[in-house]
Design an enzyme around this catalytic site. Structure first.
Site, PDB file in Angstrom:
ATOM      1  N   HIS A   9       0.828  -1.212   0.000  1.00 33.93           N
ATOM      2  CA  HIS A   9       0.000   0.000   0.000  1.00 33.93           C
ATOM      3  C   HIS A   9       0.863   1.263   0.000  1.00 33.93           C
ATOM      4  CE1 HIS A   9       1.026   0.799   4.184  1.00 33.93           C
ATOM      5  NE2 HIS A   9       0.856  -0.502   4.398  1.00 33.93           N
ATOM      6  N   GLU A  82      -2.287  -7.538   7.387  1.00 38.47           N
ATOM      7  CA  GLU A  82      -0.970  -7.410   8.005  1.00 38.47           C
ATOM      8  C   GLU A  82      -0.880  -8.163   9.334  1.00 38.47           C
ATOM      9  OE1 GLU A  82       2.138  -7.255   7.861  1.00 38.47           O
ATOM     10  OE2 GLU A  82       2.556  -5.169   7.368  1.00 38.47           O
TER      11      GLU A  82
END
Length: 184
Positions: A9, A82
């Site tokens: 990201h 994550e």
């Protein structure tokens, strides 16, 4: 042949402030938005069959910029989220040194987040789901540095110290050839 384009990201507020960001979320910064828009230009001519993305807003927002004006299905995959840093989420990155043994597969007393073995199994399960749904073509994946690092540490023969820091909006390419292989 199946080829994965795995993207971290764009830069977030927590990245900018050097805060631990695993399962907590912070917005993309202006720089992060620009990184994603730049990646849109770089990837716009690649014919993606689908995009799989972590459920974290920073990953979804990055994917949205990369896919703008393209009719590519986007699928949320919870196995791509994550590492969970537990109660130290949002704290200074300096605290990571206290849990560093976890990244080496060891236990740390009092740590209430993920362990490396389960985290890696989850990521591999997500990759397997993507592979089962896509036998060939190009797939975009938007996820996180920890996911990409753990994946590279698992499927490549590179020593852990040779897996470089995964920069925001960098692209790691893997292809399926009787197992996952890192593209040059």
């Amino acid at each position: 042949m199946l080829k994965l384009y795995i993207v971290r990201h764009g830069k977030t507020l927590f990245n900018e402030k050097h805060l631990i960001q695993g399962c907590c979320d912070s917005p993309l910064t202006e720089e992060g938005v620009q990184q994603a828009k730049t990646l849109w230009v770089e990837l716009k001519n690649i014919p993606f069959n689908a995009c799989y993305v972590s459920p974290m807003h920073r990953a979804i927002e990055t994917a949205t910029y990369i896919l703008q004006n393209r009719d590519i299905p986007l699928f949320i995959n919870h196995n791509l989220k994550e590492f969970n840093f537990g109660s130290i989420e949002g704290d200074s990155e300096d605290k990571l040194k206290f849990i560093y043994p976890i990244m080496q597969g060891k236990k740390v007393d009092g740590f209430d987040g993920d362990n490396m073995q389960d985290f890696t199994k989850r990521i591999l399960k997500g990759l397997d789901e993507i592979h089962q749904s896509n036998s060939d073509g190009n797939i975009l994946i938007v996820t996180h540095a920890g996911v990409i690092t753990a994946l590279l540490n698992t499927i490549t023969n590179l020593p852990k110290e040779e897996v470089n820091y995964i920069k925001n909006c960098s692209v790691t390419q893997l292809e399926w050839n009787y197992g996952w292989k890192l593209c040059n």
